[in-house]
Scaffold this motif. Structure first.
Motif, PDB file in Angstrom:
ATOM      1  N   PHE A 140     -31.897  45.199  25.079  1.00  0.00           N
ATOM      2  CA  PHE A 140     -32.254  45.359  23.668  1.00  0.00           C
ATOM      3  C   PHE A 140     -33.359  46.397  23.460  1.00  0.00           C
ATOM      4  O   PHE A 140     -33.284  47.216  22.543  1.00  0.00           O
ATOM      5  N   MET A 141     -34.380  46.348  24.292  1.00  0.00           N
ATOM      6  CA  MET A 141     -35.519  47.256  24.113  1.00  0.00           C
ATOM      7  C   MET A 141     -35.195  48.696  24.515  1.00  0.00           C
ATOM      8  O   MET A 141     -35.964  49.610  24.226  1.00  0.00           O
ATOM      9  N   GLY A 142     -34.061  48.889  25.163  1.00  0.00           N
ATOM     10  CA  GLY A 142     -33.677  50.232  25.597  1.00  0.00           C
ATOM     11  C   GLY A 142     -32.606  50.863  24.729  1.00  0.00           C
ATOM     12  O   GLY A 142     -32.116  51.945  25.035  1.00  0.00           O
ATOM     13  N   ILE A 143     -32.221  50.185  23.634  1.00  0.00           N
ATOM     14  CA  ILE A 143     -31.204  50.709  22.727  1.00  0.00           C
ATOM     15  C   ILE A 143     -31.867  51.066  21.401  1.00  0.00           C
ATOM     16  O   ILE A 143     -32.475  50.212  20.750  1.00  0.00           O
ATOM     17  N   LEU A 178     -35.383  44.498  15.715  1.00  0.00           N
ATOM     18  CA  LEU A 178     -36.340  43.707  16.496  1.00  0.00           C
ATOM     19  C   LEU A 178     -37.724  43.768  15.871  1.00  0.00           C
ATOM     20  O   LEU A 178     -38.437  42.761  15.810  1.00  0.00           O
ATOM     21  N   TYR A 179     -38.111  44.938  15.410  1.00  0.00           N
ATOM     22  CA  TYR A 179     -39.422  45.102  14.758  1.00  0.00           C
ATOM     23  C   TYR A 179     -39.493  44.228  13.506  1.00  0.00           C
ATOM     24  O   TYR A 179     -40.468  43.490  13.295  1.00  0.00           O
ATOM     25  N   ILE A 180     -38.461  44.281  12.670  1.00  0.00           N
ATOM     26  CA  ILE A 180     -38.455  43.542  11.404  1.00  0.00           C
ATOM     27  C   ILE A 180     -38.414  42.034  11.639  1.00  0.00           C
ATOM     28  O   ILE A 180     -39.153  41.270  11.007  1.00  0.00           O
ATOM     29  N   LEU A 181     -37.564  41.582  12.567  1.00  0.00           N
ATOM     30  CA  LEU A 181     -37.463  40.146  12.859  1.00  0.00           C
ATOM     31  C   LEU A 181     -38.784  39.589  13.391  1.00  0.00           C
ATOM     32  O   LEU A 181     -39.197  38.489  13.021  1.00  0.00           O
TER      33      LEU A 181
END
Length: 321
Positions: free
Chosen positions: A167-170, A177-180
């Motif tokens: 996830f952190m590499g896409i 991810l930032y918003i959640l």
């Protein structure tokens, strides 16, 4: 005549201020440290903004450096990264506002409907707690939970027969991810203002609505929500200024989280103006260029806040100023 009246008003105001200071000098002394901190850290640094219009060389100082006018602003606007930086900064800001602003309002509306004291207190306390977790810890939690090797999310995906995802590499996963994580961390805390505003609603409104047969949902729609509108407008305008600081300052909380979540794989979506300013200014030591970029974004952010305030004043009569 007008000048004489103005001079009398000024003299009267100055005399009234002196009298007030003598009478309440303890209160002024109490405020003085905060006032000095404000001047020292918020207004004195404004003097250094002139390096955005100079070719700043530390050995020559600000006054000794050569004046170059708008050279650095033109360089930034015509640079190949300008489009991507502006897009990333303001798309992230827009999405954060759209997805994180309504949720505290909705949460406050439902909290206000709880009549059980201990249950209401427990829910509020639990929802406030994530706000006090450091941004560095939040970023670390994301890295641990979303790790493609040992993260709990990918472990569950593996149990369900799916393929593990980095996830952190896409890049496309960066903004969700930032918003959640923003929603999880700040919803409870940001709802405090709205819960406080709802506590001032006259109980007779609810009693009259009940007599007319209005259920909870209708009471929320026609009593609670209209009462929150002035508070919502002020918070919304402040939110616009806060979120657009993702491009304004390398000291803002927004920058900190973006920078900690950023890596080479998601750079196409995570490179915002503030992270670019940090890299250009501190790593590459292009102080004038980075100052020009920061000032450029600050002017845009201020314009957005001013426009939103103007629109709000015209439509509702409420605003920051």
């Amino acid at each position: 005549m007008k000048r004489k009246k103005l001079q009398k008003t000024r003299k009267w105001s100055a005399a009234a201020l002196k009298k007030n200071i003598r009478k309440n000098y303890e209160l002024y002394l109490f405020v003085l440290p905060a006032f000095l901190v404000l001047i020292l850290f918020n207004y004195v640094p404004i003097y250094g903004l002139q390096i955005a219009f100079k070719e700043f060389i530390p050995s020559k100082g600000i006054l000794g450096s050569q004046w170059v006018g708008l050279k650095h602003f033109i360089r930034f606007v015509t640079g190949y990264q300008f489009g991507n930086l502006m897009k990333n900064t303001f798309v992230l800001a827009l999405q954060v506002i759209l997805f994180t602003f309504p949720i505290p309002v909705i949460f406050a509306l439902f909290i206000n409907q709880l009549k059980n004291g201990w249950r209401k207190n427990v829910i509020q306390t639990v929802s406030y707690m994530p706000h006090f977790i450091s941004t560095v810890v939040i970023a670390g939690m994301l890295l641990v939970f979303l790790s493609p090797r040992s993260g709990i999310i990918n472990t569950i995906i593996g149990w369900l027969g799916g393929e593990k995802v980095n996830f952190m590499g896409i890049a496309s996963w960066f903004r969700p991810l930032y918003i959640l994580s923003e929603i999880w961390q700040h919803t409870g805390w940001e709802s405090i203002v709205f819960v406080a505003a709802l506590s001032s609603v006259d109980p007779t409104y609810y009693e009259a609505a009940k007599m007319d047969g209005a259920g909870r949902l209708k009471r929320m729609m026609y009593i609670d929500l209209p009462m929150l509108v002035p508070t919502m407008i002020i918070i919304f305008i402040l939110k616009v200024g806060y979120v657009t600081s993702a491009g304004g300052s390398a000291m803002s909380p927004v920058f900190e989280k973006v920078f900690l979540m950023q890596n080479d794989l998601n750079l196409s979506a995570s490179e915002v103006i503030a992270t670019y300013v940090y890299k250009i200014g501190l790593k590459s030591q292009q102080y004038s260029y980075s100052a020009a970029i920061g000032l450029f974004n600050t002017l845009i952010s201020f314009t957005l806040v001013a426009v939103m305030n103007r629109i709000s004043k015209k439509m509702t009569g409420a605003g920051l100023w």
